[in-house]
Design an enzyme around this catalytic site. Structure first.
Site, PDB file in Angstrom:
ATOM      1  N   CYS A 109       0.840  -1.199   0.000  1.00 53.92           N
ATOM      2  CA  CYS A 109       0.000   0.000   0.000  1.00 53.92           C
ATOM      3  C   CYS A 109       0.876   1.251   0.000  1.00 53.92           C
ATOM      4  CB  CYS A 109      -1.014  -0.047   1.131  1.00 53.92           C
ATOM      5  SG  CYS A 109      -2.434   0.991   0.757  1.00 53.92           S
ATOM      6  N   HIS A 118      -3.638  -5.002   0.196  1.00 56.59           N
ATOM      7  CA  HIS A 118      -3.018  -5.536   1.416  1.00 56.59           C
ATOM      8  C   HIS A 118      -3.139  -7.063   1.420  1.00 56.59           C
ATOM      9  CE1 HIS A 118      -2.801  -1.726   3.854  1.00 56.59           C
ATOM     10  NE2 HIS A 118      -3.666  -1.356   2.933  1.00 56.59           N
ATOM     11  N   GLU A 136      -1.791  -9.048   3.305  1.00 54.40           N
ATOM     12  CA  GLU A 136      -1.712  -9.576   4.682  1.00 54.40           C
ATOM     13  C   GLU A 136      -3.084  -9.826   5.297  1.00 54.40           C
ATOM     14  OE1 GLU A 136      -1.052  -6.505   3.761  1.00 54.40           O
ATOM     15  OE2 GLU A 136      -1.496  -5.013   5.314  1.00 54.40           O
TER      16      GLU A 136
HETATM   17  N1  GLN Z   1      -1.947   6.692   2.621  1.00 54.34           N
HETATM   18  C1  GLN Z   1      -2.052   5.912   1.440  1.00 54.34           C
HETATM   19  C2  GLN Z   1      -3.406   6.075   0.751  1.00 54.34           C
HETATM   20  O1  GLN Z   1      -4.341   6.494   1.357  1.00 54.34           O
HETATM   21  C3  GLN Z   1      -1.771   4.447   1.700  1.00 54.34           C
HETATM   22  C4  GLN Z   1      -2.742   3.816   2.652  1.00 54.34           C
HETATM   23  C5  GLN Z   1      -2.251   2.524   3.248  1.00 54.34           C
HETATM   24  O2  GLN Z   1      -1.036   2.243   3.271  1.00 54.34           O
HETATM   25  N2  GLN Z   1      -3.148   1.715   3.762  1.00 54.34           N
HETATM   26  O3  GLN Z   1      -3.519   5.784  -0.406  1.00 54.34           O
END
Ligand code: GLN
Length: 541
Positions: free
Chosen positions: A383, A509, A511
């Site tokens: 992410c 994600h 995970e």
């Molecule tokens: N801050 C970033 C976004 O909003 C990544 C978010 C995250 O790592 N869950 O796109």
């Protein structure tokens, strides 16, 4: 299911005793006996969901497939049971009150004074029974967050008391407490447990089973004493002694008959034994893994390891299945500098750059990533970690000075990561990100496609920003490929540098979808790359 059984798990003495692990272990045992089970968590705090909470408050925010930002215990539930949870599996005081207030505004209460009892407690009871009412489950396990005696938990306990009365033998209460060991006196102390059970009894709830969390073996005589004091049968006093791995807890619970006792208390047949063969196979991998693998996790919440719970658990699944003992090194991204990066990352076999929000610690992530990319270390960006991979590449390979995400620098001239179009009109922070499972199509021949063994996958998301499509061609010409995208919108989901050993970033994600019985393929692939890299290093030394 004609008669769903409800099991309530409460906690006393102190928090963080592992109610989530006990609930998950019980669910695993009942599932392994062929029952259909779900687990839900009721959190006494007033937030609607933990989505807006800082990870320092409650650890990681877990995301369900249907896009609910949930308590991290739901992650344990899924990892132990291999079954998806949903929005219905996590209720907070905030959500209960919101429902009641909505009903009041609609006029549903027909002029009545709206009160904690019966309106709030009725709403809690309705929510407890919601999953049971689907007819899909033999057992609904409800974990009540917080500790008995907390002001905030009181309406939940009152709802449990009423439900137990209404449901009779179809309900059962498991109470988890702590038995401290006083070093100076060289003694285990059961008094806090007795007090906590008394407090539960004062709330009108008689526990059926007591699980005593302890660091030392509690002798049978002491367990008998607890049973006597607390009106619980001696075999229903179970100890939960600290173990090297949380995944050993179901076996320890089975050895002491937790599942059998719960079945007996709820009038269900308890003969036979749970089939834990697949589970034990995983545990054998854990036990037999001798060789170490060292993975670094670069992030800014490293002081609180619960902040990256799903990542560390996914890594532990992948390490075990590859017969390795995981050594996870937390690298504080705020402390990484050009001068010290070599010292911090040199001994690692693989590096993960963590998800996150905001500016703090971001420059350290870029420095770490530049080091990883130029030293060809297996690297996994998740992410925000993937977004950082994209930004670092822009700055140091594409020569786009000051390239950034508009999250960090609104006025950057090279907005290689930008706010998603659909987010531009969003004003509220809670529950408004791109959340939950979305499809992703992978490019044949990519490392990601190889890892999953198929091209169409679905993974979970939690973000507002995305790879800026306008730059795609420049990246691809310079060697960073976009190898996964959403089939409907074209949103870039996966980037990788094919020229390197394993340099993969995912907007999603992975995970959130790694379980003991089904480790996530991308974590497996990353782990294999790290092992191979370690062997290469060994050979050249
Ligand atoms: N801050 C970033 C976004 O909003 C990544 C978010 C995250 O790592 N869950 O796109």
């Amino acid at each position: 299911m004609a008669d769903t059984k409800y099991i309530f798990v409460t906690g006393g003495v102190v928090s963080s005793l592992g109610k989530g692990i006990i609930s998950s272990s019980l669910a695993r045992l009942l599932l392994s006996r062929g029952y259909k089970v779900t687990i839900q968590k009721f959190d006494p705090y007033i937030n609607i969901d933990p989505g807006t909470l800082n990870p320092y408050e409650h650890g990681e925010c877990y995301v369900t497939a249907d896009g609910h930002e949930a308590d991290l215990d739901l992650g344990h539930y899924e990892r132990f049971t291999n079954i998806h949870t949903s929005r219905a599996n996590n209720i907070t005081t905030g959500r209960i009150y919101q429902q009641v207030i909505d009903k009041e505004r609609r006029g549903d209460y027909l002029g009545k004074t709206v009160q904690i009892i019966p309106h709030i407690t009725d709403e809690i009871k309705r929510s407890v029974k919601l999953l049971g009412a689907t007819g899909k489950y033999d057992f609904v396990i409800t974990e009540i967050g917080g500790t008995v005696g907390d002001i905030e938990s009181t309406p939940f306990l009152e709802a449990v008391r009423q439900l137990r009365w209404e449901l009779g033998r179809s309900a059962c209460c498991v109470h988890l407490t702590y038995v401290p060991y006083l070093k100076a006196a060289k003694e285990l102390k059961t008094k806090p447990t007795q007090h906590s059970v008394k407090m539960l009894q004062q709330a009108g709830i008689q526990p059926d089973v007591l699980v005593l969390r302890t660091e030392k073996d509690i002798p049978p005589s002491m367990r008998r004493k607890v049973a006597q004091f607390c009106n619980v049968s001696p075999e229903a006093v179970i100890q939960s002694i600290d173990l090297p791995s949380i995944y050993e807890v179901p076996v320890m619970m089975e050895e002491q008959g937790l599942d059998r006792i719960v079945l007996e208390k709820t009038g269900m047949p308890s003969d036979g034994e749970p089939d834990l063969s697949a589970w034990k196979k995983f545990l054998r991998h854990v036990e037999n893994a001798r060789e170490e693998i060292t993975i670094g996790l670069v992030g800014k919440y490293v002081e609180l390891q619960d902040a990256y719970k799903s990542i560390s658990e996914s890594l532990s699944h992948a390490a075990a299945y590859n017969d390795r003992r995981l050594r996870l090194v937390y690298v504080h991204s705020e402390k990484v500098t050009k001068e010290n990066v070599d010292g911090k990352l040199r001994d690692l076999d693989g590096v993960i750059v963590a998800p996150g929000f905001g500016q703090r610690g971001i420059e350290g992530k870029f420095i770490a990533l530049e080091w990883c990319r130029t030293h060809d270390v297996p690297t996994f960006g998740i992410c925000l970690g993937m977004q950082c991979m994209v930004i670092e590449f822009a700055r140091n390979v594409l020569g786009l000075e000051g390239a950034n995400s508009t999250e960090m620098d609104h006025d950057t001239k090279a907005n290689v990561i930008d706010l998603m179009e659909e987010q531009k009109s969003v004003t509220n922070l809670g529950g408004t990100m791109r959340l939950g499972a979305y499809a992703c199509r992978l490019k044949p021949g990519s490392k990601a496609a190889e890892a999953y063994g198929r091209l169409d996958i679905s993974e979970r998301h939690r973000h507002r920003f995305e790879f800026n499509e306008e730059y795609r061609q420049r990246y691809e010409e310079a060697g960073m490929q976009c190898v996964g995208e959403n089939p409907d919108t074209g949103l870039v989901e996966v980037v990788e540098i094919p020229g390197l050993r394993w340099y993969v970033g995912t907007q999603y994600h992975p995970e959130y979808q790694s379980t003991v019985l089904e480790p996530n393929p991308l974590f497996m692939s990353f782990m294999k790359a790290a092992i191979k890299y370690k062997e290469t290093k060994g050979a050249t030394q």
